[in-house]
Write a protein that holds these residues in place. Structure first.
Motif, PDB file in Angstrom:
ATOM      1  N   THR A  90      -5.029  -0.099   8.544  1.00 38.99           N
ATOM      2  CA  THR A  90      -4.085  -0.986   7.861  1.00 38.99           C
ATOM      3  C   THR A  90      -4.836  -1.656   6.733  1.00 38.99           C
ATOM      4  O   THR A  90      -6.004  -2.030   6.890  1.00 38.99           O
ATOM      5  CB  THR A  90      -3.483  -2.050   8.814  1.00 38.99           C
ATOM      6  OG1 THR A  90      -2.672  -2.938   8.028  1.00 38.99           O
ATOM      7  CG2 THR A  90      -4.547  -2.872   9.531  1.00 38.99           C
ATOM      8  N   TYR A  91      -4.147  -1.758   5.588  1.00 37.80           N
ATOM      9  CA  TYR A  91      -4.713  -2.477   4.446  1.00 37.80           C
ATOM     10  C   TYR A  91      -4.230  -3.928   4.426  1.00 37.80           C
ATOM     11  O   TYR A  91      -4.617  -4.691   3.539  1.00 37.80           O
ATOM     12  CB  TYR A  91      -4.304  -1.804   3.134  1.00 37.80           C
ATOM     13  CG  TYR A  91      -4.960  -0.454   2.873  1.00 37.80           C
ATOM     14  CD1 TYR A  91      -6.296  -0.359   2.525  1.00 37.80           C
ATOM     15  CD2 TYR A  91      -4.223   0.719   2.944  1.00 37.80           C
ATOM     16  CE1 TYR A  91      -6.898   0.868   2.263  1.00 37.80           C
ATOM     17  CE2 TYR A  91      -4.804   1.962   2.675  1.00 37.80           C
ATOM     18  CZ  TYR A  91      -6.136   2.031   2.328  1.00 37.80           C
ATOM     19  OH  TYR A  91      -6.727   3.236   2.069  1.00 37.80           O
ATOM     20  N   ALA A  92      -3.340  -4.273   5.389  1.00 35.40           N
ATOM     21  CA  ALA A  92      -2.752  -5.623   5.397  1.00 35.40           C
ATOM     22  C   ALA A  92      -3.872  -6.665   5.449  1.00 35.40           C
ATOM     23  O   ALA A  92      -4.757  -6.591   6.307  1.00 35.40           O
ATOM     24  CB  ALA A  92      -1.831  -5.772   6.600  1.00 35.40           C
ATOM     25  N   VAL A 150     -10.174  -9.388   5.348  1.00 37.58           N
ATOM     26  CA  VAL A 150     -10.062  -8.721   6.647  1.00 37.58           C
ATOM     27  C   VAL A 150     -10.472  -7.245   6.546  1.00 37.58           C
ATOM     28  O   VAL A 150     -11.360  -6.785   7.267  1.00 37.58           O
ATOM     29  CB  VAL A 150      -8.616  -8.834   7.204  1.00 37.58           C
ATOM     30  CG1 VAL A 150      -8.500  -8.112   8.539  1.00 37.58           C
ATOM     31  CG2 VAL A 150      -8.211 -10.298   7.334  1.00 37.58           C
ATOM     32  N   TYR A 151      -9.800  -6.525   5.635  1.00 32.58           N
ATOM     33  CA  TYR A 151     -10.057  -5.082   5.517  1.00 32.58           C
ATOM     34  C   TYR A 151     -11.545  -4.788   5.261  1.00 32.58           C
ATOM     35  O   TYR A 151     -12.136  -3.971   5.980  1.00 32.58           O
ATOM     36  CB  TYR A 151      -9.163  -4.504   4.406  1.00 32.58           C
ATOM     37  CG  TYR A 151      -9.413  -3.055   4.095  1.00 32.58           C
ATOM     38  CD1 TYR A 151      -8.875  -2.030   4.879  1.00 32.58           C
ATOM     39  CD2 TYR A 151     -10.214  -2.680   3.007  1.00 32.58           C
ATOM     40  CE1 TYR A 151      -9.116  -0.693   4.575  1.00 32.58           C
ATOM     41  CE2 TYR A 151     -10.453  -1.357   2.702  1.00 32.58           C
ATOM     42  CZ  TYR A 151      -9.901  -0.358   3.485  1.00 32.58           C
ATOM     43  OH  TYR A 151     -10.150   0.959   3.197  1.00 32.58           O
ATOM     44  N   PRO A 152     -12.174  -5.463   4.279  1.00 30.94           N
ATOM     45  CA  PRO A 152     -13.601  -5.170   4.060  1.00 30.94           C
ATOM     46  C   PRO A 152     -14.452  -5.457   5.294  1.00 30.94           C
ATOM     47  O   PRO A 152     -15.388  -4.714   5.591  1.00 30.94           O
ATOM     48  CB  PRO A 152     -13.983  -6.111   2.911  1.00 30.94           C
ATOM     49  CG  PRO A 152     -12.701  -6.397   2.203  1.00 30.94           C
ATOM     50  CD  PRO A 152     -11.660  -6.431   3.274  1.00 30.94           C
ATOM     51  N   ALA A 185      -6.993   9.674  -4.752  1.00 31.16           N
ATOM     52  CA  ALA A 185      -5.586   9.844  -5.142  1.00 31.16           C
ATOM     53  C   ALA A 185      -4.784  10.415  -3.988  1.00 31.16           C
ATOM     54  O   ALA A 185      -5.149  11.425  -3.409  1.00 31.16           O
ATOM     55  CB  ALA A 185      -5.506  10.771  -6.346  1.00 31.16           C
ATOM     56  N   LYS A 186      -3.689   9.730  -3.676  1.00 31.10           N
ATOM     57  CA  LYS A 186      -2.792  10.217  -2.624  1.00 31.10           C
ATOM     58  C   LYS A 186      -1.517  10.726  -3.297  1.00 31.10           C
ATOM     59  O   LYS A 186      -1.220  10.339  -4.433  1.00 31.10           O
ATOM     60  CB  LYS A 186      -2.496   9.082  -1.649  1.00 31.10           C
ATOM     61  CG  LYS A 186      -3.765   8.664  -0.910  1.00 31.10           C
ATOM     62  CD  LYS A 186      -3.511   7.685   0.195  1.00 31.10           C
ATOM     63  CE  LYS A 186      -3.351   6.282  -0.334  1.00 31.10           C
ATOM     64  NZ  LYS A 186      -3.227   5.284   0.728  1.00 31.10           N
ATOM     65  N   PRO A 187      -0.779  11.596  -2.605  1.00 34.79           N
ATOM     66  CA  PRO A 187       0.381  12.225  -3.262  1.00 34.79           C
ATOM     67  C   PRO A 187       1.323  11.238  -3.948  1.00 34.79           C
ATOM     68  O   PRO A 187       1.766  11.474  -5.068  1.00 34.79           O
ATOM     69  CB  PRO A 187       1.073  12.943  -2.102  1.00 34.79           C
ATOM     70  CG  PRO A 187      -0.034  13.246  -1.148  1.00 34.79           C
ATOM     71  CD  PRO A 187      -1.001  12.115  -1.265  1.00 34.79           C
TER      72      PRO A 187
HETATM   73  N1  LIG Z   1      -7.274   5.874  -0.194  1.00 33.87           N
HETATM   74  C1  LIG Z   1      -8.416   5.382  -0.648  1.00 33.87           C
HETATM   75  O1  LIG Z   1      -8.622   5.293  -1.837  1.00 33.87           O
HETATM   76  C2  LIG Z   1      -9.478   4.947   0.337  1.00 33.87           C
HETATM   77  C3  LIG Z   1     -10.674   4.406  -0.154  1.00 33.87           C
HETATM   78  C4  LIG Z   1     -11.668   4.014   0.754  1.00 33.87           C
HETATM   79  C5  LIG Z   1     -11.466   4.189   2.113  1.00 33.87           C
HETATM   80  N2  LIG Z   1     -10.290   4.705   2.568  1.00 33.87           N
HETATM   81  C6  LIG Z   1     -10.122   4.879   4.016  1.00 33.87           C
HETATM   82  O2  LIG Z   1      -9.587   6.164   4.276  1.00 33.87           O
HETATM   83  C7  LIG Z   1      -8.737   6.116   5.414  1.00 33.87           C
HETATM   84  C8  LIG Z   1      -7.363   6.661   5.043  1.00 33.87           C
HETATM   85  O3  LIG Z   1      -6.853   5.838   4.008  1.00 33.87           O
HETATM   86  P1  LIG Z   1      -5.427   6.109   3.340  1.00 33.87           P
HETATM   87  O4  LIG Z   1      -5.455   5.451   2.027  1.00 33.87           O
HETATM   88  O5  LIG Z   1      -5.077   7.536   3.444  1.00 33.87           O
HETATM   89  O6  LIG Z   1      -4.487   5.222   4.298  1.00 33.87           O
HETATM   90  P2  LIG Z   1      -2.889   5.273   4.461  1.00 33.87           P
HETATM   91  O7  LIG Z   1      -2.429   3.865   4.546  1.00 33.87           O
HETATM   92  O8  LIG Z   1      -2.262   6.168   3.442  1.00 33.87           O
HETATM   93  O9  LIG Z   1      -2.722   5.973   5.883  1.00 33.87           O
HETATM   94  C9  LIG Z   1      -3.139   5.315   7.053  1.00 33.87           C
HETATM   95  C10 LIG Z   1      -2.379   5.905   8.218  1.00 33.87           C
HETATM   96  O10 LIG Z   1      -2.712   5.134   9.379  1.00 33.87           O
HETATM   97  C11 LIG Z   1      -1.532   4.964  10.133  1.00 33.87           C
HETATM   98  N3  LIG Z   1      -1.591   3.798  11.002  1.00 33.87           N
HETATM   99  C12 LIG Z   1      -1.491   2.489  10.649  1.00 33.87           C
HETATM  100  N4  LIG Z   1      -1.476   1.708  11.742  1.00 33.87           N
HETATM  101  C13 LIG Z   1      -1.601   2.539  12.819  1.00 33.87           C
HETATM  102  C14 LIG Z   1      -1.621   2.318  14.221  1.00 33.87           C
HETATM  103  N5  LIG Z   1      -1.512   1.091  14.752  1.00 33.87           N
HETATM  104  N6  LIG Z   1      -1.740   3.391  15.031  1.00 33.87           N
HETATM  105  C15 LIG Z   1      -1.804   4.639  14.510  1.00 33.87           C
HETATM  106  N7  LIG Z   1      -1.768   4.904  13.192  1.00 33.87           N
HETATM  107  C16 LIG Z   1      -1.653   3.862  12.358  1.00 33.87           C
HETATM  108  C17 LIG Z   1      -0.432   4.796   9.081  1.00 33.87           C
HETATM  109  O11 LIG Z   1       0.851   5.022   9.623  1.00 33.87           O
HETATM  110  C18 LIG Z   1      -0.839   5.813   8.039  1.00 33.87           C
HETATM  111  O12 LIG Z   1      -0.241   7.076   8.235  1.00 33.87           O
HETATM  112  C19 LIG Z   1      -8.676   4.655   5.833  1.00 33.87           C
HETATM  113  O13 LIG Z   1      -9.535   4.454   6.931  1.00 33.87           O
HETATM  114  C20 LIG Z   1      -9.142   3.889   4.615  1.00 33.87           C
HETATM  115  O14 LIG Z   1      -9.768   2.686   4.974  1.00 33.87           O
HETATM  116  C21 LIG Z   1      -9.294   5.088   1.706  1.00 33.87           C
END
Ligand SMILES: NC(=O)c1ccc[n+]([C@@H]2O[C@H](COP(=O)([O-])OP(=O)(O)OC[C@H]3O[C@@H](n4cnc5c(N)ncnc54)[C@H](O)[C@@H]3O)[C@@H](O)[C@H]2O)c1
Length: 271
Positions: A90-92, A150-152, A185-187
């Protein structure tokens, strides 16, 4: 990559973002995958699209019984568990305003869920011929960020727990590493409104030595590498896949020292 095909991975967060990319990448490499997420519709749709080597299990990582059921499901469905990939998050984050519940939720999903999953899956990982865990850190673990506390903190804790897990699971032959993506980059970002995409490209350029955000497959390839036999001597490490983001100083790629001063400094050097 050597050592992926035929093996069984649990990918948390497999319904969306990088997790969905991982589901595709592992199955494309010949592995079987159980995707675990709270988003049932999205997760089930992706599993259906990917085919027989992928199954979805609705899992809330805050609930131990869900995690136990996930592990039992994976073992029953594919007969073994070799890899755990903890991508869910969660990013919250309300920063300095985050209350105790906010902190608890962040750590519950980002850190504790993956630890409980490791504990429940340990009997299977111990029997695997090539067991491996990959945790997800972030560049956010290493710097101060405005309004994000929190997230960091959860990501910094993940890096430390990765080292602790690596230490104590080595006796079972289980390697534990983390991957640290930069902006990836995500879709949805690729199809976002033009203005959002421009902002994203601008900051991607400013914040990464390589002048752009990462591609999904650049992160998923790194995770597959960590699970593969090519990474057989890697454990307790954190692999940075961040386009140089975390190696840059605060000035980024800007030259801030005045040219005259730099010339003067050069002239003052002994010949
Ligand atoms: N996207 C980026 O640029 C980036 C950069 C650095 C690190 N990350 C890390 O990569 C990982 C994936 O990131 P992302 O951007 O694809 O995240 P995202 O938010 O797109 O996906 C996270 C997934 O986790 C699931 N999730 C959330 N709460 C949950 C719970 N209680 N139980 C089960 N599943 C749950 C969500 O439903 C979602 O499908 C994360 O750990 C993030 O910290 C991402």
């Amino acid at each position: 990559m050597k050592g992926i095909s035929g093996r069984v991975a649990i990918v948390t967060g497999g319904a969306g973002g990088i997790g969905a990319g991982l589901v595709r990448a592992f199955t494309a490499a010949g592995a079987k995958v159980v995707s675990a997420d709270i988003l049932e519709e999205q997760g089930a749709a992706l599993a259906k699209e990917v085919g027989a080597n992928c199954a979805f299990k609705k899992t809330d990582l805050r609930i131990d019984a869900d995690i136990e059921a996930l592990v039992a499901f994976a073992a029953e469905k594919f007969g073994e568990i070799d890899f755990l990939v903890n991508a869910a998050c969660t990013y919250a984050d309300k920063g300095g305003e985050a209350d105790r519940a906010g902190w608890m939720t962040g750590f519950d999903i980002n850190l504790f869920g993956g630890i409980v999953l490791m504990q429940k899956a340990l009997p299977y990982l111990s029997k695997s011929s090539w067991p491996c865990i990959v945790n997800f850190s972030s560049e956010a673990a290493h710097v101060g960020l405005p309004s994000r506390w929190v997230y960091p903190a959860t990501k910094a804790a993940i890096e430390q727990v990765t080292r602790s897990q690596a230490m104590d699971l080595a006796v079972h032959g289980i390697r534990v590493n983390a991957v640290m993506p930069g902006w990836t980059a995500k879709p949805w970002q690729l199809t976002a409104p033009k203005e959002t995409q421009e902002q994203y490209a601008y900051w991607g350029n400013r914040l990464h030595m390589l002048g752009r955000v990462g591609k999904m497959e650049e992160v998923t390839d790194a995770v597959l590498f960590l699970c593969s036999e090519h990474a057989g001597f890697m454990t307790g490490s954190c692999l940075r896949v961040d386009g140089g983001h975390s190696a840059m100083g605060p000035q980024g790629r800007d030259v801030v020292l005045p040219t005259t001063l730099r010339k003067g400094t050069a002239a003052a050097q002994p010949k």
